[in-house]
Write a protein that holds these residues in place. Structure first.
Motif, PDB file in Angstrom:
ATOM      1  N   SER A   1      42.563  36.345  39.899  1.00  0.00           N
ATOM      2  CA  SER A   1      42.645  37.439  40.856  1.00  0.00           C
ATOM      3  C   SER A   1      41.614  38.488  40.446  1.00  0.00           C
ATOM      4  O   SER A   1      40.739  38.216  39.626  1.00  0.00           O
ATOM      5  CB  SER A   1      44.061  38.025  40.886  1.00  0.00           C
ATOM      6  N   TYR A   2      41.740  39.673  41.028  1.00  0.00           N
ATOM      7  CA  TYR A   2      40.841  40.758  40.665  1.00  0.00           C
ATOM      8  C   TYR A   2      41.043  41.150  39.207  1.00  0.00           C
ATOM      9  O   TYR A   2      42.121  40.953  38.655  1.00  0.00           O
ATOM     10  CB  TYR A   2      41.121  41.989  41.533  1.00  0.00           C
TER      11      TYR A   2
ATOM     12  N   GLU B   1      49.387  42.029  45.060  1.00  0.00           N
ATOM     13  CA  GLU B   1      48.157  41.338  45.413  1.00  0.00           C
ATOM     14  C   GLU B   1      48.339  39.846  45.206  1.00  0.00           C
ATOM     15  O   GLU B   1      49.223  39.403  44.463  1.00  0.00           O
ATOM     16  CB  GLU B   1      46.992  41.848  44.581  1.00  0.00           C
TER      17      GLU B   1
ATOM     18  N   ASN C   1      40.869  39.682  31.369  1.00  0.00           N
ATOM     19  CA  ASN C   1      39.732  39.867  32.257  1.00  0.00           C
ATOM     20  C   ASN C   1      38.505  39.191  31.661  1.00  0.00           C
ATOM     21  O   ASN C   1      38.298  39.232  30.441  1.00  0.00           O
ATOM     22  CB  ASN C   1      39.449  41.361  32.458  1.00  0.00           C
TER      23      ASN C   1
ATOM     24  N   GLY D   1      42.615  48.250  40.433  1.00  0.00           N
ATOM     25  CA  GLY D   1      43.049  48.044  41.801  1.00  0.00           C
ATOM     26  C   GLY D   1      43.535  49.316  42.458  1.00  0.00           C
ATOM     27  O   GLY D   1      43.298  50.427  42.001  1.00  0.00           O
TER      28      GLY D   1
ATOM     29  N   ARG E   1      41.066  43.437  49.363  1.00  0.00           N
ATOM     30  CA  ARG E   1      40.634  44.535  48.502  1.00  0.00           C
ATOM     31  C   ARG E   1      39.439  45.287  49.100  1.00  0.00           C
ATOM     32  O   ARG E   1      39.351  46.509  49.003  1.00  0.00           O
ATOM     33  CB  ARG E   1      40.272  43.978  47.129  1.00  0.00           C
TER      34      ARG E   1
ATOM     35  N   LEU F   1      36.819  35.917  46.164  1.00  0.00           N
ATOM     36  CA  LEU F   1      37.588  36.886  45.380  1.00  0.00           C
ATOM     37  C   LEU F   1      37.989  38.074  46.241  1.00  0.00           C
ATOM     38  O   LEU F   1      39.154  38.498  46.238  1.00  0.00           O
ATOM     39  CB  LEU F   1      36.768  37.350  44.178  1.00  0.00           C
ATOM     40  N   SER F   2      37.031  38.615  47.004  1.00  0.00           N
ATOM     41  CA  SER F   2      37.321  39.811  47.801  1.00  0.00           C
ATOM     42  C   SER F   2      38.282  39.519  48.946  1.00  0.00           C
ATOM     43  O   SER F   2      38.869  40.446  49.515  1.00  0.00           O
ATOM     44  CB  SER F   2      36.025  40.424  48.333  1.00  0.00           C
TER      45      SER F   2
ATOM     46  N   VAL G   1      36.804  38.745  36.975  1.00  0.00           N
ATOM     47  CA  VAL G   1      38.091  38.189  37.393  1.00  0.00           C
ATOM     48  C   VAL G   1      39.130  38.410  36.303  1.00  0.00           C
ATOM     49  O   VAL G   1      38.796  38.633  35.136  1.00  0.00           O
ATOM     50  CB  VAL G   1      37.999  36.668  37.685  1.00  0.00           C
TER      51      VAL G   1
END
Length: 341
Positions: free
Chosen positions: A63-64, A43, A142, A23, A3, A189-190, A91
Motif C-alpha cells: 500500500s502507500y 485504505e 516502508n 496519509g 489517494r 499505487l495511486s 510503498v
C-alpha cells in the motif's frame, strides 16, 4: 476515492502537512486519543503474491508508505517512537506468515525482505513485526523503489523461536526463503482506495479487519479451548485464560493465556507475561503456539484447576510496532485477575 483525489481536494497547505504523517490522517489536527481508537481513514492494499517457504506460507501485499510506531524503553516504563515516511519511500510492504494446514498466522518467525530489479539490489532489511486494525499481526516496513517496473521480492523467514505443541511439534524449525515477482506502477499505487471516516474517527473502537481470500487474519479463538478460568483486561488488551489437560502439554495442567485486541479479537504477540496461582510466586508464561489454542502464553502448573485464583502480570508490554489506532494502547499494563464472567 483514491489517494490522488484526496490530496487534490486537500489544498496545498494540507498536502504540506502530510509530509512524514502517513496519509490523510495528517489532514485532521487533533490530540492523539488514549487507548484503541478509530482512525480518521481506512485504505486498501494490493496483493503482490504468495509463496511457500518450507513449512510456512507467506502472503505479500503493498500500500502507500505509512507512518508507524515502534516500542521503546522509556525510563522505568515503555513508550512509542514514531517512524516517519522518508522522502524516497515508495510503498509499504506487508508480509503475513501462516501455517497452510491450519491457516493460523505465525508470529515469532522473524522475517526479512530483499528487493531487486534486473539483478541489482534495491533495498534489503529485516522488517518489523506489526499490529494494525486492518491486517492484524504482520511484518511490515516502508521501502524505496526505482520507479515503475518489474521487481523480485525475496522473503526470508527464520525458524519459529517458541514452543510448539500438537501437530506443530517439530515443524517450522528451519530458515527458508522464496522470491515473489512484483509488477509495480505508480498509477496502480495511486489507485488504491481511501475511505475517510467522519462520525467515528478518534473515538474508542476499531475499524473492521480487511478480508483477503489469499491471506488469513490472526484472530484469537473465543472461547479459548479448555476449562475456562475467565478473562481480564489491561492497557486496553483483553486476556482469556483456560486450563488444558492434554498429553501434549505433559502430566501437569497447562495454563494458557491468550492476548487479543478489544474490538476484533486480533492476536497480540510480543509480550512478556507471568502468572501467580493461588498466591504462589509468579511463574513465567512462554509465548507458544498450538493448533487449537493458536498463539498464546502458557506453562504447565502443578495443582492448577479451573477454580484456581490466577493473577497475571504483564512484565513486558507487546514489543510489536503499531499502526495508527494502536499507538497509545498496550503500553501501561497493570496486573489483573482472570475472572469468570
Amino acid at each position: 476515492m483514491n489517494r490522488r483525489e484526496v490530496l487534490a481536494g486537500a489544498g496545498t497547505a494540507a498536502i504540506t502537512s502530510l509530509a512524514g504523517c502517513g496519509g490523510v490522517s495528517g489532514l485532521f489536527a487533533r490530540p492523539t486519543p488514549e487507548g484503541v481508537y478509530v482512525p480518521d481513514h481506512v485504505e486498501g492494499m494490493e496483493m503482490v503474491g504468495t509463496a511457500t517457504l518450507g513449512d510456512v506460507r507467506v502472503g505479500l501485499t503493498y500500500s502507500y508508505p505509512h507512518r508507524f510506531w515502534t516500542v521503546e524503553r522509556d525510563g522505568d516504563g515503555y513508550g512509542t517512537s514514531r517512524v516517519d515516511i522518508a522522502d524516497d519511500d515508495t510503498v509499504h510492504l506487508m508480509a503475513v506468515p501462516w501455517d497452510p494446514e491450519t491457516e493460523l498466522v505465525l508470529p515469532n518467525t522473524g522475517l526479512s525482505v530483499a528487493i531487486r530489479t534486473q539483478g541489482e539490489l534495491v533495498s534489503q532489511e529485516v522488517i518489523y513485526p506489526m499490529l494494525s486494525q486492518r491486517m492484524g499481526f504482520h511484518y511490515g516496513a516502508n521501502f524505496p523503489l526505482d520507479g515503475d517496473g518489474t521487481y523480485e521480492v525475496t522473503v526470508s523467514v527464520g525458524g519459529l523461536s517458541i514452543p510448539r505443541y500438537g501437530g506443530y511439534e517439530g515443524r517450522f524449525d528451519g530458515a527458508a526463503e522464496a522470491t515473489i515477482p512484483f509488477e509495480f506502477s505508480a498509477d496502480a499505487l495511486s489507485a488504491i482506495p481511501y475511505r475517510q471516516l467522519d462520525e467515528r474517527r478518534f473515538q474508542p473502537g476499531a475499524v473492521d479487519p480487511m478480508s483477503m481470500d489469499a491471506v488469513p487474519t490472526g484472530v484469537a479463538p473465543d472461547p479459548l479451548p479448555g476449562s475456562q478460568l475467565g478473562r481480564g483486561t489491561s492497557g486496553d488488551a483483553v486476556f482469556l485464560g483456560s486450563v488444558v489437560t492434554a498429553d501434549r502439554f505433559g502430566p501437569d495442567p497447562y495454563l494458557a493465556v491468550s492476548a487479543r485486541t478489544p474490538y476484533n479479537g486480533l492476536v497480540i504477540p510480543g509480550a512478556g507475561l507471568s502468572a501467580s496461582v493461588e498466591g504462589s510466586g509468579p511463574v513465567r508464561l512462554d509465548a507458544a503456539i498450538d493448533p487449537e489454542l493458536g498463539f498464546h502464553y502458557g506453562r504447565a502448573v502443578p495443582g492448577l484447576t479451573p477454580a484456581s485464583d490466577v493473577e497475571v502480570a504483564v512484565d513486558v508490554p507487546p514489543q510489536v510496532a503499531r499502526h495508527v489506532g494502536y499507538e497509545t494502547a498496550f503500553l501501561e499494563m497493570p496486573s489483573f485477575t482472570l475472572d469468570a464472567e
